[in-house]
Each structure stands twice: as structure tokens, then as C-alpha cells.
Design an enzyme around this catalytic site. Structure first.
Site, mmCIF file in Angstrom:
data_model
loop_
_atom_site.group_PDB
_atom_site.id
_atom_site.type_symbol
_atom_site.label_atom_id
_atom_site.label_comp_id
_atom_site.label_asym_id
_atom_site.label_seq_id
_atom_site.Cartn_x
_atom_site.Cartn_y
_atom_site.Cartn_z
ATOM 1 N N LYS A 135 7.922 -46.711 34.481
ATOM 2 C CA LYS A 135 8.463 -45.542 33.558
ATOM 3 C C LYS A 135 9.112 -44.514 34.562
ATOM 4 O O LYS A 135 8.743 -44.567 35.824
ATOM 5 C CB LYS A 135 7.070 -44.807 32.938
ATOM 6 C CG LYS A 135 7.562 -43.407 32.341
ATOM 7 C CD LYS A 135 8.286 -43.760 31.205
ATOM 8 C CE LYS A 135 8.811 -42.413 30.347
ATOM 9 N NZ LYS A 135 9.980 -42.482 29.392
ATOM 10 N N CYS A 188 18.884 -40.598 30.520
ATOM 11 C CA CYS A 188 17.805 -40.173 29.683
ATOM 12 C C CYS A 188 18.259 -39.112 28.739
ATOM 13 O O CYS A 188 18.938 -38.100 28.991
ATOM 14 C CB CYS A 188 16.604 -39.681 30.363
ATOM 15 S SG CYS A 188 15.413 -39.012 29.190
HETATM 16 C C1 SIN Z 1 12.160 -40.721 27.680
HETATM 17 O O1 SIN Z 1 11.197 -40.458 28.401
HETATM 18 O O2 SIN Z 1 12.732 -39.786 26.897
HETATM 19 C C2 SIN Z 1 13.082 -41.920 27.619
HETATM 20 C C3 SIN Z 1 13.500 -42.228 28.928
HETATM 21 C C4 SIN Z 1 14.959 -42.773 29.059
HETATM 22 O O3 SIN Z 1 15.632 -42.839 27.696
HETATM 23 O O4 SIN Z 1 15.544 -42.813 29.907
#
Ligand code: SIN
Length: 312
Positions: free
Chosen positions: A45, A131
Site C-alpha cells: 500500500k 492518487c
Molecule cells: C487511495 O488510497 O485513495 C487509492 C490510492 C491511489 O489511487 O493511488
């Protein structure tokens, strides 16, 4: 013997399929599940300087053609993921991995990357420039000036293998401009694409997710043509030393085959992994191998980037 093995930079992978950042990668336990599956690698993540709770729920929804999310970068802080990939790196026979990172400001990004530079981790890092879900923070890679400034600064101190996760671009001029930016830097890879930002999905009269009044990143079937176009556009434009990871709309061996045909050296699975779980890697690997076998391809280099055009 058909093989789906691949290489990114100097790192070998037994399989070209892996998770996309954001799916099955929040905790050590989830990452360990991907590691134990047939996936060739995992990406963490996206870690920020401090741990984050992310946006209020509901913030993810499956839809008939894919998914919508506005997670808002919930994560355990980049050092949690850095510790884990470093620990694995020091184990014999470990797979190679990707550490995904970004700061909430350029200064934070540099603080994080300087700590990674100073750490024992020598593996791949994916800097998330795309993001769409943190309120008030635009997708960095749509701003070519800021992207150039960030990468110029990064490469003044960062010496380890680094790639960037990109948002989808939709205009030929933007493919040209973005490639001209990335070609200035010793990037190991670009990853095309993150979700299509700020879509809206409605059930009856109500949005599906709570953050940003329902606006969120779109993944799954909706985005495969856009993802393929971005993979191929960058394959045509980037220095050959910059490899491409293809992400977007992969739920079958055929989808993975198309990403590789467009130029991807590795293929990431997001929405379909969320929906099906880590067993998906075995299914899609078998489907991809069956297609390769039928066509007489023994390795992905036999067809990578060899998309045919219709001549006049
Ligand atoms: C998110 O955590 O909002 C998604 C991450 C991303 O799209 O880079």
C-alpha cells in the site's frame, strides 16, 4: 516449456503477475498472502510519512463493470512497509518486491525517500504520483512542472531503483509531454495506470461511496482500453531503459496478454484481485500460459510490445 518470468531493472521475477498498490497490501498479513500465492511479487500500500486512517466509509464499492474507490491513502506509515520489505529482502530465496510511497507534499516525499536512501533496503520503489482521492491534493503527474521539479530533486540524492505510478492520460499531446518529462530521468519503470480519477457511480438516486460526495477512482473493466493505450503510448515514447508495468482492467489471461502485447514487462491486478482473492494469480497465470502455448510463445519477450497495426 512456457514461462511467464520477467525482469524489471536488475530484479528477476518468476511470474509477471502481481497485485496493484491498494489491493491486498495494507498489512503484513495481506502482503504475506500475496507472497505465498503464485504472484511474482507484491507492491505495498502507498506509505506516507505518518500513518493515515484515510477517508470515511463507505469508500470502496464493487460495480457490475469494476469498482469505485476513494480510500484516501489509508496506510500504516511508510516505515511499516519499509521494515517489512527489508526483512524479506534479507531472507534467502525471497521474491523481489516493490515499496510504494508518496508524501502529502513534495517536502514529505523527499523526507521519505531520503530515509529509504539511507536504509538497508536496496529493492524497487514505486513513487505514487497519481492518487486521486486525497481531498485538496491533485494528482501530481497531471502537473508536468511539479513532476519535473520533484523528480529533479529526487534524483539529486536518490540512487536506488525507482519508478513512478502514473494516472491515465487521454490526449496524444499529453502522452508526448509526459514522456518528454520521464525521459529526462533515470527511472527504472513507469506503471500505467492508476484508477481513472473522479468518476461517479450512482445506485438509484444515491452515490455509492461517501467521500467527496461520491467522486472516486474507477477501476476494472471500464478502464482496460485506457490502460492499454497508456501502456502502448509510453512503450512507443520512453527510452528503452524505462520499463513499463501495465495495470488496469486485468481479470483474465487474455487481459494480461494484451497488456504485454502493448509493451508491459509486468502486469498488476487490482479490482479483480479484490473481488476474487489471491487464488486469481494461479487462474490468470494458467490462462496466460495457455494463450502463449497456443501461439507458440515460450516467454513474454517473444510477444512483448509486438502489437500489430492495420496497414493501409
Ligand atoms: C487511495 O488510497 O485513495 C487509492 C490510492 C491511489 O489511487 O493511488
Amino acid at each position: 516449456m512456457v514461462s511467464t518470468a520477467t525482469k524489471i531493472g536488475n530484479f528477476d521475477f518468476d511470474n509477471c503477475l502481481m497485485n496493484a498498490a491498494g489491493v491486498y497490501c495494507m498489512t503484513r498479513e495481506e502482503l504475506a498472502e500475496i507472497d505465498a500465492s503464485l504472484a511474482g511479487s507484491f507492491v505495498t500500500k502507498t506509505g506516507t510519512l505518518e500513518a493515515r486512517d484515510g477517508n470515511p466509509e463507505p469508500r470502496y464499492a464493487d460495480t457490475l463493470l469494476g469498482s469505485i474507490n476513494s480510500m484516501g491513502l489509508p496506510n500504516k506509515g511508510f516505515d511499516y512497509y519499509l521494515d517489512y520489505v527489508t526483512e524479506l529482502q534479507n531472507q534467502p530465496n525471497s521474491k523481489n518486491h516493490f515499496l510504494s510511497l508518496v508524501g502529502l507534499s513534495p517536502a514529505e516525499t523527499h523526507t521519505i525517500l531520503k530515509q529509504v536512501e539511507a536504509s538497508d533496503y536496496t529493492g524497487l520503489v514505486e513513487l505514487n504520483l497519481s492518487c486521486p482521492n486525497v481531498p485538496g491534493k491533485p494528482q501530481i503527474a497531471y502537473d508536468f512542472e511539479t513532476t519535473t521539479e520533484i523528480l529533479t530533486e529526487v534524483f539529486s540524492y536518490y540512487t536506488k531503483p525507482l519508478g513512478v505510478k502514473l494516472p491515465p492520460y487521454f490526449d496524444i499531446v499529453h502522452f508526448d509531454q509526459a514522456a518528454a518529462v520521464f525521459n529526462q530521468f533515470p527511472l527504472t519503470f513507469v506503471n500505467c495506470v492508476n484508477s481513472i480519477g473522479n468518476g461517479l457511480v450512482i445506485d438509484d438516486e444515491t452515490v455509492l461511496i461517501r467521500p467527496k460526495n461520491g467522486f472516486g477512482g474507477i477501476g476494472g473493466d471500464y478502464i482496460k482500453p485506457t490502460a492499454l493505450a497508456n501502456v502502448h503510448a509510453f512503450y512507443q515514447r520512453l527510452n528503452p531503459s524505462i520499463q513499463i508495468i501495465g495495470t488496469g482492467g486485468v481479470k483474465s489471461g487474455r487481459d494480461a496478454f494484451e497488456h504485454i502485447l502493448c509493451g508491459a514487462s509486468m502486469v498488476q491486478i487490482g479490482t479483480a484481485l479484490h473481488q476474487e482473492g489471491p487464488a486469481i494469480f494461479e487462474r490468470i497465470t494458467n490462462e496466460l500460459k495457455a494463450i502463449m502455448s497456443e501461439k507458440g510463445y515460450e516467454k513474454i519477450e517473444d510477444f512483448r510490445g509486438k502489437l500489430n497495426y492495420i496497414e493501409a
